[in-house]
Design a protein around this motif. Sequence first.
Motif, PDB file in Angstrom:
ATOM      1  N   PRO A 143       0.830  -1.213   0.000  1.00 34.44           N
ATOM      2  CA  PRO A 143       0.000   0.000   0.000  1.00 34.44           C
ATOM      3  C   PRO A 143       0.861   1.258   0.000  1.00 34.44           C
ATOM      4  CG  PRO A 143      -0.095  -1.134   2.123  1.00 34.44           C
ATOM      5  CD  PRO A 143       0.689  -1.990   1.192  1.00 34.44           C
ATOM      6  N   LEU A 144       0.357   2.285  -0.652  1.00 35.53           N
ATOM      7  CA  LEU A 144       1.081   3.553  -0.701  1.00 35.53           C
ATOM      8  C   LEU A 144       1.021   4.237   0.653  1.00 35.53           C
ATOM      9  CD1 LEU A 144      -0.202   4.852  -4.142  1.00 35.53           C
ATOM     10  CD2 LEU A 144       2.038   3.895  -3.637  1.00 35.53           C
ATOM     11  N   PRO A 145       2.114   4.877   1.062  1.00 34.21           N
ATOM     12  CA  PRO A 145       2.074   5.598   2.342  1.00 34.21           C
ATOM     13  C   PRO A 145       1.155   6.806   2.245  1.00 34.21           C
ATOM     14  CG  PRO A 145       4.189   5.901   1.246  1.00 34.21           C
ATOM     15  CD  PRO A 145       3.393   4.958   0.415  1.00 34.21           C
ATOM     16  N   ARG A 146       0.541   7.138   3.360  1.00 29.97           N
ATOM     17  CA  ARG A 146      -0.385   8.281   3.370  1.00 29.97           C
ATOM     18  C   ARG A 146       0.308   9.526   3.795  1.00 29.97           C
ATOM     19  NH1 ARG A 146      -6.278   6.397   4.778  1.00 29.97           N
ATOM     20  NH2 ARG A 146      -6.184   4.374   3.833  1.00 29.97           N
TER      21      ARG A 146
END
Length: 146
Positions: A143-146
């Motif tokens: 998942p992409l970091p927020r």
Amino acid sequence: MEGKKRQLLWHGMALFFLGLMTGLVEQKFTNVRMGLAAHLEGVMNGTFLLALGAIWNEVSLTPRTKAAAYWAVLAGTYGNWAVTTLAAILGTAALSPISAAGRGAPAWQEALVTGGFVAIGSAIITASVLVLWGLRSPAAPKPLPR
């Protein structure tokens, strides 16, 4: 699993170092040619562990299977160096007639080294199959970091 990756890298450098140290004393072994082999096993297996550590996060296996691969690869690599070093110390010849050059050891020593090589061969083959299995398809996207 970042911890296991770092541990593999550490073990790779440790085994590489053991291989270097073995090279410094190879002339002292009963079988000098096997001493050279032990030196090379340490250096090459250490390099292998460094390479495996570099890709460890790409190996996609269940936690239990990945742990089995981890311990099998450590047993196989350290064991390979240790048994080859033992063979150099004892001067065994059963599995290495070319490097033994006419030497030999008592039957129990030959059996010990043969058993060791069979065990570590099984461990490293098992580890290789598991790692290949874990690399068979692309890893799940992170998942992409927020």
